[in-house]
Write an enzyme that holds these catalytic residues in place. Structure first.
Site, mmCIF file in Angstrom:
data_model
loop_
_atom_site.group_PDB
_atom_site.id
_atom_site.type_symbol
_atom_site.label_atom_id
_atom_site.label_comp_id
_atom_site.label_asym_id
_atom_site.label_seq_id
_atom_site.Cartn_x
_atom_site.Cartn_y
_atom_site.Cartn_z
ATOM 1 N N HIS A 185 0.904 -1.223 -0.138
ATOM 2 C CA HIS A 185 -0.187 0.111 0.000
ATOM 3 C C HIS A 185 0.762 1.104 0.090
ATOM 4 O O HIS A 185 0.495 2.204 -0.796
ATOM 5 C CB HIS A 185 -0.847 -0.157 1.100
ATOM 6 N N ARG A 323 -10.492 -6.905 -17.449
ATOM 7 C CA ARG A 323 -10.225 -8.342 -17.068
ATOM 8 C C ARG A 323 -11.404 -8.913 -16.507
ATOM 9 O O ARG A 323 -11.764 -8.419 -15.578
ATOM 10 C CB ARG A 323 -9.082 -8.256 -16.112
ATOM 11 N N GLU A 414 0.647 -14.336 -16.438
ATOM 12 C CA GLU A 414 0.859 -14.125 -15.134
ATOM 13 C C GLU A 414 1.443 -15.363 -14.326
ATOM 14 O O GLU A 414 1.853 -15.539 -13.217
ATOM 15 C CB GLU A 414 -0.046 -13.360 -14.154
ATOM 16 N N ASN A 437 3.280 -8.213 -11.526
ATOM 17 C CA ASN A 437 3.339 -8.586 -10.107
ATOM 18 C C ASN A 437 3.403 -10.200 -9.820
ATOM 19 O O ASN A 437 4.021 -10.845 -9.125
ATOM 20 C CB ASN A 437 2.213 -7.783 -9.541
ATOM 21 N N ARG A 448 4.595 -12.105 -2.429
ATOM 22 C CA ARG A 448 4.577 -10.613 -2.810
ATOM 23 C C ARG A 448 4.705 -9.701 -1.553
ATOM 24 O O ARG A 448 5.313 -8.579 -1.627
ATOM 25 C CB ARG A 448 3.365 -10.016 -3.463
ATOM 26 N N CYS A 485 1.027 -4.736 -17.944
ATOM 27 C CA CYS A 485 -0.113 -3.987 -17.224
ATOM 28 C C CYS A 485 0.126 -4.165 -15.700
ATOM 29 O O CYS A 485 -0.867 -3.742 -14.733
ATOM 30 C CB CYS A 485 -1.526 -4.470 -17.222
#
Length: 551
Positions: A185, A323, A414, A437, A448, A485
């Protein structure tokens, strides 16, 4: 002179100011054992939880866009009845009220960490909510930001959304945290505010209040007590960068005119107006989860048509890549029985949810709604599926889209398997978009939000760039577009590397578009290819950054 420090630069820009540290949270008192009146103790705890939630509501009301969305989500956590139930259990087990609260939050933190993925990213947020609840219980001030009376570089072990949202850019000129990662964040909010930020810098623990520091949010470099000449050079360069941003307009182009579509990521209707106002060529990632999460029943087709139509209307004449629902496993839906999974991070999520009857029905309804909304507006609507791993999944999804009148269907890449077999994946669909990511965490086998592994999650990792290169090459051979993206696209220098690898579009946080466009305009396509070669021939992310910066 203190040695230079490096972390992960997550929001570009440079700043120079004295350090002001976020005050540490006072330790709770010793556990005094059972409460004489557990019912009254539970009532006090519930009052404290509601006070924390109400404070977050107030902060959300004063904020907007991404910041407001995050704070709204935060305020729901203290109000979760399951949290109060855990506090009640801890009180019955003989805990004092503060330690019952600590134990309850700890229970849910462990559960989120075990879930992995999206939910694990929220585990650290519970620490801040716990500290705020304890502060209310003990009559202490809630955790807050320092205010030394002059502009400063904020240094902290980590920052909670409530703290980051309260930042005043006129006072806080940069952020440095010891923990965190590229998708935390702190990173997301700093980027949206345009504040230079460096995370995952353990050495920052040694920075004392008042130390003058030079922070480069692009390279991740922190220089304590820098020489005046160096400060002037960096700040002059920053002034030139800001001037270039102000002048940045129009489609994405390299210095020799090579076209690169610059698009924005969109995660909620609250961000719609601001995202549509950005000078971009459309939306490269429209996340639709906001319609499905945090509700007891699935949205109707009519509800979805209305929501999608608002986005298509705002981006009339521009591209919008939708998406489909990325839920299941680590983002469970209340109205779907997901069953028990031993490893949710590698479980039934994204397109895999459509293997179930309930998930298949959800996907059919969603595609029907997207097609109906697209028919009413002039946006160029593309659709892509998340978590595709095999060519068969990509082809089946494309067939499903076309059967409902959606002519342009693609896949997210991904999962490493999809990147390795990108040529076969693209045989069955029209385009691909790399979600760096998730692709990074699956490639490097690193959660992550595990701060200890932040260097592995750096989007400059050559192994990740190898997979981007493979997918882009497959796109070139098939003459089909392959974009990025993920967060990697919002790093101006890394964006040039991605273009050098063959990526045809870049989708990013709206606030990053101008910086990426300005950086691309200074590089030829050959420059980008040279930068990409330097990055690919590096052994790790730090070396890749240095090699490209020196190019």
């Amino acid at each position: 002179m203190t040695a230079e420090m490096t972390g992960i630069g997550v929001s570009p820009g440079a700043a120079y100011a004295p350090v002001a540290r976020l005050a540490p949270v006072p330790a709770p008192p010793a556990d005094t054992g059972p409460e004489p009146d557990p019912a009254a103790a539970l009532a006090r705890a519930k009052t404290a939880l509601e006070a924390v939630a109400a404070d977050l509501d107030d902060r959300a009301e004063a904020a907007s866009g991404t910041t407001a969305d995050i704070l709204d989500a935060q305020s729901m956590m203290p109000r979760d009845p399951a949290l109060a139930d855990q506090i009640e259990k801890a009180l019955a087990g003989g805990r004092s009220t503060p330690h019952a609260v600590i134990e309850a939050y700890g229970f849910f933190r462990s559960a989120l960490e075990a879930a992995g993925g999206y939910l694990a990213e929220r585990a650290a947020d519970l620490d801040d909510l716990r500290d705020r609840t304890i502060a209310v219980l003990l009559g202490r001030p809630m955790p807050g930001l320092p205010d030394p009376g002059h502009p400063f570089v904020l240094v902290a072990k980590d920052l909670a959304p409530a703290d980051t949202a309260a930042l005043d850019p006129a006072k806080v000129v940069a952020i440095v945290t010891e923990q965190g990662g590229p998708t935390s964040h702190t990173a997301i909010l700093a980027k949206s505010m345009g504040l230079p930020a460096v995370v995952a810098c353990p050495a920052a623990a040694a920075l004392a209040d008042g130390t003058e520091v030079l922070v480069d949010g692009g390279t991740g470099l922190i220089v304590p007590d820098p020489e005046p000449g160096r400060v002037r050079r960096v700040l002059d360069a920053e002034a030139r960068r800001n001037a270039a941003l102000e002048a940045s307009r129009g489609p994405g182009r390299t210095a020799d005119g090579y076209a690169v579509q610059l698009l924005v990521n969109l995660g909620s209707q609250a961000d719609l107006a601001a995202a549509a106002a950005v000078d971009s060529e459309g939306v490269g990632l429209f996340r639709t989860e906001f319609l499905f999460l945090d509700r007891e029943t699935a949205p109707t087709v009519d509800e979805q048509v209305e929501a999608y139509g608002q986005v298509f209307a705002a981006f009339s004449g521009r591209k919008v890549v939708v998406r489909t629902l990325d839920a299941g496993a680590d983002k469970p839906l209340a109205f779907v029985d997901h069953g028990d999974e031993p490893n949710p991070a590698l479980g039934v999520r994204g397109i895999r949810l459509a293997r179930t009857d309930a998930g298949s029905s959800l996907l059919d309804d969603q595609l029907t709604a997207i097609a109906a909304a697209a028919a009413k507006h002039s946006a160029e609507v593309w659709v892509m599926a998340p978590m595709v791993a095999t060519p068969g999944e990509a082809a089946a999804f494309a067939d499903r889209c076309r059967a409902r009148g959606l002519p342009t269907a693609g896949t997210m890449i991904e999962v490493p398997a999809a990147a390795l077999r990108a040529s076969r994946v693209l045989d069955g669909c029209d385009f691909a978009s790399l979600g760096t990511n998730d692709l990074g965490q699956y490639t490097l086998a690193a959660d992550r939000m595990n701060g200890a592994l932040a260097e592995l999650l750096d989007p400059w990792q050559p192994a990740l760039l190898d997979l981007v290169s493979l997918a882009a090459e497959a796109g070139r051979e098939a003459e089909k577009p392959v974009g990025v993206c993920g967060e990697a696209a919002s790093d101006p220098l890394l964006a040039c590397v991605l273009v050098g690898l063959g990526v045809t579009s870049l989708s990013m946080a709206p606030g990053a578009v101008a910086a990426v466009r300005a950086e691309l305009s200074t590089r030829t396509l050959a420059d980008c290819a040279g930068m990409a070669a330097r990055a690919l021939h590096s052994d790790d992310a730090a070396e890749a950054r240095r090699a490209v910066a020196a190019y």
